[in-house]
Design a protein around this motif. Structure first.
Motif, short mmCIF file in Angstrom:
data_model
loop_
_atom_site.label_atom_id
_atom_site.label_comp_id
_atom_site.label_asym_id
_atom_site.label_seq_id
_atom_site.Cartn_x
_atom_site.Cartn_y
_atom_site.Cartn_z
N TRP A 64 0.82 -1.21 0.00
CA TRP A 64 0.00 0.00 0.00
C TRP A 64 0.85 1.26 0.00
CZ3 TRP A 64 -5.47 0.45 0.30
CH2 TRP A 64 -6.15 -0.76 0.32
N GLY A 65 2.16 1.12 0.16
CA GLY A 65 3.03 2.28 0.25
C GLY A 65 3.61 2.42 1.64
N ARG A 66 4.14 3.60 1.94
CA ARG A 66 4.74 3.82 3.26
C ARG A 66 3.98 4.80 4.12
NH1 ARG A 66 10.26 7.31 1.99
NH2 ARG A 66 9.39 8.72 0.42
N ARG A 67 3.06 5.58 3.56
CA ARG A 67 2.24 6.51 4.35
C ARG A 67 0.81 6.02 4.51
NH1 ARG A 67 7.19 9.22 4.78
NH2 ARG A 67 7.76 10.20 2.81
N VAL A 68 0.23 5.48 3.44
CA VAL A 68 -1.19 5.14 3.40
C VAL A 68 -1.61 4.15 4.50
CG1 VAL A 68 -2.97 3.97 2.02
CG2 VAL A 68 -1.52 5.74 0.99
N PRO A 69 -0.81 3.11 4.83
CA PRO A 69 -1.27 2.19 5.88
C PRO A 69 -1.57 2.89 7.21
CG PRO A 69 0.55 1.21 4.68
CD PRO A 69 0.44 2.63 4.20
N TYR A 70 -0.76 3.87 7.57
CA TYR A 70 -1.00 4.59 8.82
C TYR A 70 -2.28 5.42 8.73
CZ TYR A 70 3.86 3.32 9.71
OH TYR A 70 5.03 2.61 9.89
N LEU A 71 -2.56 5.98 7.56
CA LEU A 71 -3.76 6.79 7.38
C LEU A 71 -5.02 5.93 7.49
CD1 LEU A 71 -2.65 8.99 4.33
CD2 LEU A 71 -2.38 9.47 6.77
N VAL A 72 -4.98 4.74 6.89
CA VAL A 72 -6.14 3.86 6.89
C VAL A 72 -6.48 3.39 8.30
CG1 VAL A 72 -6.98 1.60 6.11
CG2 VAL A 72 -5.78 3.10 4.51
N ILE A 73 -5.47 3.13 9.10
CA ILE A 73 -5.71 2.67 10.48
C ILE A 73 -6.09 3.84 11.38
CG2 ILE A 73 -4.62 1.63 12.50
CD1 ILE A 73 -2.85 0.03 10.53
N GLY A 74 -5.39 4.95 11.25
CA GLY A 74 -5.56 6.05 12.20
C GLY A 74 -6.86 6.83 12.05
N ALA A 75 -7.31 7.04 10.81
CA ALA A 75 -8.47 7.91 10.58
C ALA A 75 -9.74 7.45 11.29
CB ALA A 75 -8.71 8.09 9.08
N ALA A 163 -16.16 14.09 11.48
CA ALA A 163 -15.59 12.76 11.70
C ALA A 163 -15.92 11.83 10.53
CB ALA A 163 -16.12 12.18 13.02
N VAL A 164 -17.17 11.84 10.09
CA VAL A 164 -17.58 11.00 8.96
C VAL A 164 -16.88 11.45 7.68
CG1 VAL A 164 -19.54 10.37 7.51
CG2 VAL A 164 -19.80 10.40 9.99
N MET A 165 -16.76 12.76 7.49
CA MET A 165 -16.06 13.28 6.31
C MET A 165 -14.63 12.79 6.26
SD MET A 165 -17.45 17.21 6.32
CE MET A 165 -16.07 17.73 5.35
N MET A 166 -13.95 12.79 7.39
CA MET A 166 -12.55 12.35 7.42
C MET A 166 -12.42 10.89 7.00
SD MET A 166 -9.74 12.31 10.53
CE MET A 166 -10.74 11.32 11.63
N VAL A 167 -13.26 10.04 7.55
CA VAL A 167 -13.17 8.61 7.24
C VAL A 167 -13.48 8.36 5.77
CG1 VAL A 167 -14.14 6.35 7.71
CG2 VAL A 167 -13.69 7.91 9.60
N CYS A 168 -14.53 8.98 5.26
CA CYS A 168 -14.92 8.76 3.85
C CYS A 168 -13.82 9.23 2.90
CB CYS A 168 -16.22 9.50 3.55
SG CYS A 168 -17.68 8.80 4.38
N ALA A 169 -13.26 10.41 3.15
CA ALA A 169 -12.22 10.93 2.27
C ALA A 169 -10.97 10.06 2.32
CB ALA A 169 -11.88 12.38 2.66
N MET A 170 -10.60 9.57 3.52
CA MET A 170 -9.40 8.75 3.64
C MET A 170 -9.57 7.40 2.96
SD MET A 170 -6.55 9.82 4.90
CE MET A 170 -6.68 10.80 6.39
N VAL A 171 -10.78 6.85 2.98
CA VAL A 171 -11.03 5.60 2.26
C VAL A 171 -10.82 5.80 0.76
CG1 VAL A 171 -12.84 3.97 1.60
CG2 VAL A 171 -12.57 4.61 3.99
N ILE A 172 -11.34 6.91 0.23
CA ILE A 172 -11.16 7.19 -1.20
C ILE A 172 -9.67 7.30 -1.54
CG2 ILE A 172 -11.56 8.90 -3.02
CD1 ILE A 172 -14.21 9.57 -1.60
N VAL A 173 -8.92 8.00 -0.70
CA VAL A 173 -7.48 8.16 -0.93
C VAL A 173 -6.78 6.80 -0.93
CG1 VAL A 173 -5.34 9.03 0.10
CG2 VAL A 173 -7.36 10.51 -0.04
N ALA A 174 -7.10 5.97 0.06
CA ALA A 174 -6.45 4.66 0.17
C ALA A 174 -6.69 3.79 -1.05
CB ALA A 174 -6.94 3.95 1.44
#
Length: 406
Positions: A64-75, A163-174
């Motif tokens: 998944w890369g080196r940044r994205v895994p942390y974003l997917v878990i943390g958000a 909170a919902v906006m953050m999760v939805c946007a991060m899923v799209i990015v991932a």
């Protein structure tokens, strides 16, 4: 644009946090200094977490890369703690919710910024970062609209929306960003394969700061501290200031950043174009002069129109720093492969400023009155300007050797 969406996802909660959590704290205390101190807790945590996680991500290799895994878990974890804040029934519960949110959200905060230099060469980073900062300013507008339209009706719903906006946007990015295709990731993999044991340890990254012959990196970090402190104090204390001095409701007070967000959007892209050509240091210095002027205008006549005008002008000035500050940090990194760590160091400096600034200026307000908030902010802005006058370079020798251009 996908990197900008990642920035939008992260900032969708932080801007609303800065706008509304001070008012929640104010339900339990009347001290501006204590409000500023508690609002700085998340930044204090960032001092420890952000450079370490940034460096850890530099060394991470996954499909998944080196940044994205942390974003997917943390958000999603951060979103849960953020949404619980308005349900806190006591001062202690409020502080616990704030602390847990700050720990998780700070852990991935610098990683969205680090994606920009991963995908962009040094010569184009101000423009790329300008687009990312436009995404940030959109979250300011969204935060202001939620404050204006939702807060006075349902505080719980108002916190749930970002909170919902953050999760939805991060899923799209991932699912779409394909980080492993970025030049930064490929360069890091190549360096790792060729590593002879002398790679960039965190100790070496930090030590390189103090081997800078002209101390540009050190002055840059202190300049970031002062600038971030000025802006953080204005943002985090604006809602109680407006309620006390301008006599408006909590919802209206929280929406005063809306014109500033629009001004930021209008200014960010033109400033980024000019900065890539005219020089980032010059634009930051001019921006700080404009920000100081905005503070003084807001202080001169404490009326609603004058305050809005001052905030708008200060926002345009801050945009010049926001577009270029972290780019200078990336470009002064000794190698393009350690931009995650340097994003973390930038975040540390910003966190120190955002932690100390509201507490310092809040303490000065306690000694004087809410009326003097913007005057005190302007004085810290002058210190920031003096520090940026001592930054003498635009790009490190190491990145020039790698083929980068300023």
């Amino acid at each position: 644009m996908l990197v900008a969406l990642a920035v939008f996802a992260q900032e969708s909660v932080w801007n609303f946090y800065d706008a509304q959590v001070p008012a929640s704290i104010a339900e339990y205390t009347t001290s501006a200094a204590l409000i500023g101190l508690l609002m700085g807790v998340d930044n204090a945590l960032g001092i420890v977490l952000q450079p370490l996680v940034g460096h850890l991500s530099d060394r991470t290799r996954t499909p998944w890369g080196r940044r994205v895994p942390y974003l997917v878990i943390g958000a999603p974890v951060a979103a849960v703690f953020f949404a619980l804040i308005p349900f806190a029934g006591s001062f202690g519960a409020l502080i616990v919710c704030m602390f847990l949110f700050a720990v998780v959200a700070n852990a991935f905060k610098p990683l969205t910024d680090a994606l920009t230099p991963d995908f962009q060469a040094p010569a184009r980073r101000s423009l790329a970062n300008g687009i990312a900062k436009m995404a940030t300013s959109l979250t300011i507008i969204v935060s202001a609209l939620i404050s204006l339209l939702v807060v006075d009706r349902s505080l719980e719903l108002a916190f749930a929306i970002p909170a919902v906006m953050m999760v939805c946007a991060m899923v799209i990015v991932a699912l779409t960003i394909h980080e492993t295709r970025s030049p930064g990731y490929r360069r890091a993999v190549a360096e790792g394969e060729a590593d002879d044991g002398g790679g960039w340890s965190f100790r070496r990254v930090v030590g390189e700061l103090f081997r800078d012959a002209d101390r540009s990196r050190i002055f840059l970090l202190f300049g970031i501290v002062a600038t971030s402190g000025t802006w953080a104090a204005m943002r985090s204390q604006l809602t109680p200031y407006a309620m006390e001095v301008l006599d408006v409701s909590r919802g209206t007070a929280g929406s005063l950043t809306l014109p500033a967000g629009l001004a930021f959007i209008a200014a960010a892209l033109p400033l980024s174009f000019v900065s890539d050509r005219a020089g980032r240091r010059r634009m930051i210095r001019l921006g700080l002069i404009v920000m100081i002027a905005g503070c003084l205008i807001a202080f001169t006549l404490p009326s609603l129109p004058t305050t809005i005008a001052g905030i708008v002008i200060a926002s345009i000035g801050y945009a010049a720093f926001s577009v270029n500050g972290v780019v200078l940090m990336w470009n002064l990194a000794p190698s393009g492969s350690v931009t995650g760590a340097y994003s973390g160091l930038y975040a540390v400096a910003a966190a120190v400023g955002a932690s100390a600034g509201p507490a310092l200026i809040g303490g000065l307000v306690d000694l004087t009155a809410w009326r003097f908030l913007f005057l005190h902010s302007s004085l810290v802005g002058v210190v920031a300007l003096l520090l940026f006058l001592l930054v003498r370079r635009e790009i490190s020798d190491g990145q020039l050797a790698e083929g980068g251009t300023a």
